[in-house]
Scaffold this active site. Sequence first.
Site, mmCIF file in Angstrom:
data_model
loop_
_atom_site.group_PDB
_atom_site.id
_atom_site.type_symbol
_atom_site.label_atom_id
_atom_site.label_comp_id
_atom_site.label_asym_id
_atom_site.label_seq_id
_atom_site.Cartn_x
_atom_site.Cartn_y
_atom_site.Cartn_z
ATOM 1 N N ASP A 187 -7.311 1.316 2.886
ATOM 2 C CA ASP A 187 -5.964 0.949 2.470
ATOM 3 C C ASP A 187 -6.040 0.395 1.052
ATOM 4 O OD1 ASP A 187 -3.151 0.131 2.854
ATOM 5 O OD2 ASP A 187 -3.982 -1.881 2.787
ATOM 6 N N GLY A 188 -5.275 0.977 0.151
ATOM 7 C CA GLY A 188 -5.359 0.598 -1.262
ATOM 8 C C GLY A 188 -5.126 -0.881 -1.513
ATOM 9 N N ASP A 219 -1.053 6.144 -7.626
ATOM 10 C CA ASP A 219 -0.254 7.276 -7.161
ATOM 11 C C ASP A 219 0.400 6.866 -5.844
ATOM 12 O OD1 ASP A 219 0.752 9.725 -6.503
ATOM 13 O OD2 ASP A 219 -1.178 10.745 -6.368
ATOM 14 N N GLN A 267 0.165 9.758 9.863
ATOM 15 C CA GLN A 267 1.410 10.442 9.536
ATOM 16 C C GLN A 267 1.373 11.898 10.006
ATOM 17 O OE1 GLN A 267 1.291 9.873 5.266
ATOM 18 N NE2 GLN A 267 -0.898 10.317 5.298
ATOM 19 N N PRO A 310 4.582 2.176 4.572
ATOM 20 C CA PRO A 310 3.222 1.720 4.264
ATOM 21 C C PRO A 310 2.998 1.359 2.796
ATOM 22 C CG PRO A 310 3.272 4.092 4.727
ATOM 23 C CD PRO A 310 4.602 3.549 5.092
ATOM 24 N N GLU A 338 -7.962 6.586 -0.565
ATOM 25 C CA GLU A 338 -6.925 7.261 0.235
ATOM 26 C C GLU A 338 -7.084 6.775 1.663
ATOM 27 O OE1 GLU A 338 -4.338 9.781 -0.223
ATOM 28 O OE2 GLU A 338 -4.159 9.190 1.888
ATOM 29 N N ASP A 363 7.107 6.120 -2.433
ATOM 30 C CA ASP A 363 8.263 5.239 -2.626
ATOM 31 C C ASP A 363 8.098 3.930 -1.852
ATOM 32 O OD1 ASP A 363 9.411 7.120 -4.255
ATOM 33 O OD2 ASP A 363 10.549 8.073 -2.651
ATOM 34 N N ASP A 366 -4.775 14.448 -2.658
ATOM 35 C CA ASP A 366 -4.919 15.877 -2.942
ATOM 36 C C ASP A 366 -5.930 16.103 -4.061
ATOM 37 O OD1 ASP A 366 -3.151 14.698 -4.816
ATOM 38 O OD2 ASP A 366 -2.487 16.683 -5.432
#
Lengths: 294, 294
Positions: free
Chosen positions: A154-155, A172, A48, A179, A123, A175, A103
Amino acid sequence: MKDRRHSLTGYYKETNEDLWLWDDLPDLDMEVGYKVGALLHYEQSSFQEISIVETKGFGRMLVLDGTPQVTSKDGFIYNEMITHIAMATHPEPRKVAMIGGGDCGPARKALKYASVQQIDVVEIDPRVIEVCRLWMTKEADPARGELIRTVLKDGYKWIQEQKNKYDVLLVDRSDPYGPAVSLYKQQFYQYVYDSLTDEGIVVFQSGSPYYNSDILKKTISRLKKLFPIVRTYLCSIPSFPGGIWSFTVASKKWDPLEANLNGLPWEETKYVNPEIFRASFVLPNYIKNKLEEK
Amino acid sequence: MKDRRHSLTGYYKETNEDLWLWDDLPDLDMEVGYKVGALLHYEQSSFQEISIVETKGFGRMLVLDGTPQVTSKDGFIYNEMITHIAMATHPEPRKVAMIGGGDCGPARKALKYASVQQIDVVEIDPRVIEVCRLWMTKEADPARGELIRTVLKDGYKWIQEQKNKYDVLLVDRSDPYGPAVSLYKQQFYQYVYDSLTDEGIVVFQSGSPYYNSDILKKTISRLKKLFPIVRTYLCSIPSFPGGIWSFTVASKKWDPLEANLNGLPWEETKYVNPEIFRASFVLPNYIKNKLEEK
């Protein structure tokens, strides 16, 4: 004002050379613009566009693909509210994981619980972690920071490998577009259920209850197929569209409404306290009504 | 997008002829834009530019001098929260007045209390009342609507003539700029105190606790010089900047935290209920801390 498009998604230059970041809300025919005091960082990662800007109303802002994610002035609200409700509900959270949250804000909040032995932060994009470390995190490394372990995966794939392992899981997720869409499937909720211990608790970011109550309703109904205890709670995040925001907690054994909140790290919080904890589960009638609609 | 300025304050036309309303928040270097589905009405009254627009996210919107005031989709939140807290706290409100609130939303809420004998709505601009009646109020005339009496006066002048008269006063004032500035003076609070009976209660719109906590702090400190009971409560209004909003109640005798909420008109509310009533007085730590700062 939106004059000339900048090379970076979401940014525009005015004729007077002022730079603005525009958050488009096409479902609402709305736009929210922030004048950029300084564009501190931008890069294209493998996943991204990542940028960091300085704004007057919200301080430093992490922006992914043109959408504001977290700000230095009000980010504590999201971080505290996604973390403390589940952490305070479980009487002894030892193994904790979070999907997203690169973060590391939520992970630092979870560290304040003395029982914690391990926090896995899953993450997908290592650059988000590094950029946030550089620009967003003002605090010194927290005590016991070595308990935080970063998993660059990838979660949706990672969760399938975890079985009967975590006391608390924090999802977390962004929307349900692009992805993150897999993190809203019924199958994902099943994987989440399986990853938790018999006394495990999970919290999901579940969207705006004003603008997107369908996402919230679907989250609740999918979780109720699996968990005996499912509860939605709210908070006010000024930098989020509409301000009011929802999280949904699902639990195998411990009910947040019966949690013992004594002796927990409330002296270090900036938003939540025991009264806010309980008040956050009180829903206005219009949200209750939306959730009850067939 | 903000291309060509329209003749009406706050409105702009895009090159594709789409009309947008822009709410500028210069203190924050922010702008919020609403695409206008239809400009239903506009006029220049003796006091201000009044317009009514149709928007996707908030339905119909009353706009004064380019600033959105109340919307058909979320206006009930403000109207209920400025009205019910004081009305439910006073055990027998008979004479009620409101300064501002020309859309009559709060007055209609107050009518639902059986003890009410008179509601005086003090609005400086008769055109606001007429335009709202035409475009904003979908409901039929309420039962006992004849108890609502409109007083076309400047609130600051009107209040000076009222002595020991009202059980409940609602101050639906706009932000402390321009005409409303007098409604924030210490002298105004004294007039308000004098207008109330010995058991009187007043509620003030007291601004965003996130963006403008100074206004809230000043409101509280000025009221504390006069009233034994002063309490701030919050709600989430999606169309207001930042969402989170404050009201402050000041009371000569009855404490909202000890109010008996049984038998009151909660079955007709869309936001407030007895649990929300109590939860609204719970403040997040960061707001508590701001209010305690010297």
